[in-house]
Design an enzyme around this catalytic site. Structure first.
Site, PDB file in Angstrom:
ATOM      1  N   ARG A 100      28.687 -19.004  -6.248  1.00 14.79           N
ATOM      2  CA  ARG A 100      27.839 -19.302  -7.407  1.00 14.79           C
ATOM      3  C   ARG A 100      28.559 -19.053  -8.731  1.00 14.79           C
ATOM      4  O   ARG A 100      27.983 -18.563  -9.701  1.00 14.79           O
ATOM      5  CB  ARG A 100      26.541 -18.489  -7.343  1.00 14.79           C
ATOM      6  CG  ARG A 100      25.700 -18.798  -6.117  1.00 14.79           C
ATOM      7  CD  ARG A 100      25.269 -20.278  -6.101  1.00 14.79           C
ATOM      8  NE  ARG A 100      24.538 -20.604  -4.871  1.00 14.79           N
ATOM      9  CZ  ARG A 100      25.098 -21.175  -3.821  1.00 14.79           C
ATOM     10  NH1 ARG A 100      26.389 -21.484  -3.822  1.00 14.79           N
ATOM     11  NH2 ARG A 100      24.402 -21.450  -2.746  1.00 14.79           N
ATOM     12  N   SER A 136      16.631 -19.735  -6.582  1.00 12.36           N
ATOM     13  CA  SER A 136      17.009 -18.366  -6.201  1.00 12.36           C
ATOM     14  C   SER A 136      17.292 -17.538  -7.450  1.00 12.36           C
ATOM     15  O   SER A 136      18.036 -17.963  -8.335  1.00 12.36           O
ATOM     16  CB  SER A 136      18.248 -18.385  -5.303  1.00 12.36           C
ATOM     17  OG  SER A 136      17.979 -19.071  -4.097  1.00 12.36           O
ATOM     18  N   GLU A 193      21.402 -14.673 -10.288  1.00 11.89           N
ATOM     19  CA  GLU A 193      21.903 -16.040 -10.266  1.00 11.89           C
ATOM     20  C   GLU A 193      21.265 -16.830 -11.407  1.00 11.89           C
ATOM     21  O   GLU A 193      21.872 -17.725 -11.981  1.00 11.89           O
ATOM     22  CB  GLU A 193      21.568 -16.684  -8.917  1.00 11.89           C
ATOM     23  CG  GLU A 193      22.132 -18.065  -8.706  1.00 11.89           C
ATOM     24  CD  GLU A 193      21.900 -18.541  -7.279  1.00 11.89           C
ATOM     25  OE1 GLU A 193      21.376 -19.653  -7.105  1.00 11.89           O
ATOM     26  OE2 GLU A 193      22.251 -17.793  -6.331  1.00 11.89           O
TER      27      GLU A 193
END
Length: 310
Positions: free
Chosen positions: A173, A224, A294
């Site tokens: 990520r 998320s 995130e």
């Protein structure tokens, strides 16, 4: 700001003053932007970025707003939206796509051309630009697996740059772009493989079914919230702490998937930040693990905004 507005009007680059932001966020949270700019072409995007930078103004580049938390008050800088720049051109097995192209559109175009490799993009509610920045992924694949090259605008150098293959520094990520927020992705070249249309279609349907079964797709959310720690899942850790359904104001930990925060109605950015802090603290106290966000904030770093008391 007044000079910039006059310049944008002269160049016929669409803009909105004091623009409400909640409607541009999949979480449906946010106040206003002092100025929102909606370039229609890559040339207009570069022109706007050049003038914003030259005037020393702050800005944030926004795709679909699916991984971004806008502040409650007025964002004093410029919100620059890429969502109207959606070019998607097939060149053999390659897709040349603009930063604002929707990931779902790329997946469908690939399927219709019997090209495999982009199926995982089908249910991710974002744009190519944002996906490159965070190396978006699902079901065992990610942007790192299909990205050949990308182009970006560097306002400090005043020119277009290009990254090839490993120069993207893709990680979990993250990417080269994630560590250099002043760069704005313009386009990418994605390489896919020839496949069987029926098999591709079935795979996409299966991915959609899995998402529908496990994620709160019918409620406003930002995907998320936390990165999965090494060897574990953020959702499992949060659920193990008994936090499904935990709520602060209008923000709630999804009862369907604990790594999602949903807007149950009237949620504010303050509610979301407070809930993130509560989750991080509880997981640390229970498991000794510090979850890393995130989700990005338009202003500030959510990891710093939600400190852990050790």
């Amino acid at each position: 700001m007044t000079d910039l507005i006059a310049y944008l009007a002269k160049c016929r680059i669409p803009f909105v003053e004091h623009c409400p932001l909640a409607g541009y966020s999949t979480l449906r949270v946010g106040g206003r932007a002092a100025l929102a700019v909606f370039p229609q072409t890559e040339a207009q995007l570069v022109e706007a970025l050049t003038e914003i930078s030259r005037r020393g103004l702050r800005w944030i580049t926004v795709g679909k707003g699916s991984n971004l938390l806008f502040p409650d008050g007025e964002y004093s800088g410029v919100a620059l939206f890429t969502q109207r720049i959606m070019d998607c051109c097939l060149e053999g097995r390659d897709f040349r796509v603009s930063a604002g192209a929707l990931l779902g559109t790329v997946a469908i175009r690939a399927r219709n051309s019997a090209l495999t490799g982009a199926e995982f993009l089908g249910g991710i509610p974002g744009t190519v630009g944002g996906a490159l920045v965070m190396n978006a992924g699902a079901f065992g694949s990610s942007m790192a697996a299909i990205t050949v090259s990308s182009r970006y605008w560097d306002p400090d150098a005043g020119c277009v740059g290009e990254l090839v293959a490993e120069e993207h520094c893709f990680g979990k990520r993250t990417s080269f772009y994630a560590t250099r927020p002043r760069l704005t992705v313009l386009s990418a070249l994605l390489r896919l493989e020839e496949g069987n249309l029926d098999e591709i279609d079935q795979r996409m349907k299966e991915y959609h079914r899995k998402r529908s079964d496990s994620q709160p797709l019918k409620q406003p959310n930002a995907g998320s919230i936390f990165k999965n720690p090494e060897g574990d899942f953020a959702g499992r850790l949060i659920e193990d702490c008994g936090l499904k359904g935990a709520r602060i104001g209008g923000a709630e930990v999804s009862v369907q998937h604990a790594n999602f925060i949903v807007n149950r109605g009237g949620a504010t950015a303050r509610d979301v930040v407070a809930l993130i802090r509560f989750i991080r603290q509880k997981v640390y106290q229970t498991h000794g693990i510090v979850l890393e966000c995130e989700l990005r904030a338009a202003e500030g770093d959510l990891n710093e905004m939600t400190p852990i008391a050790r």
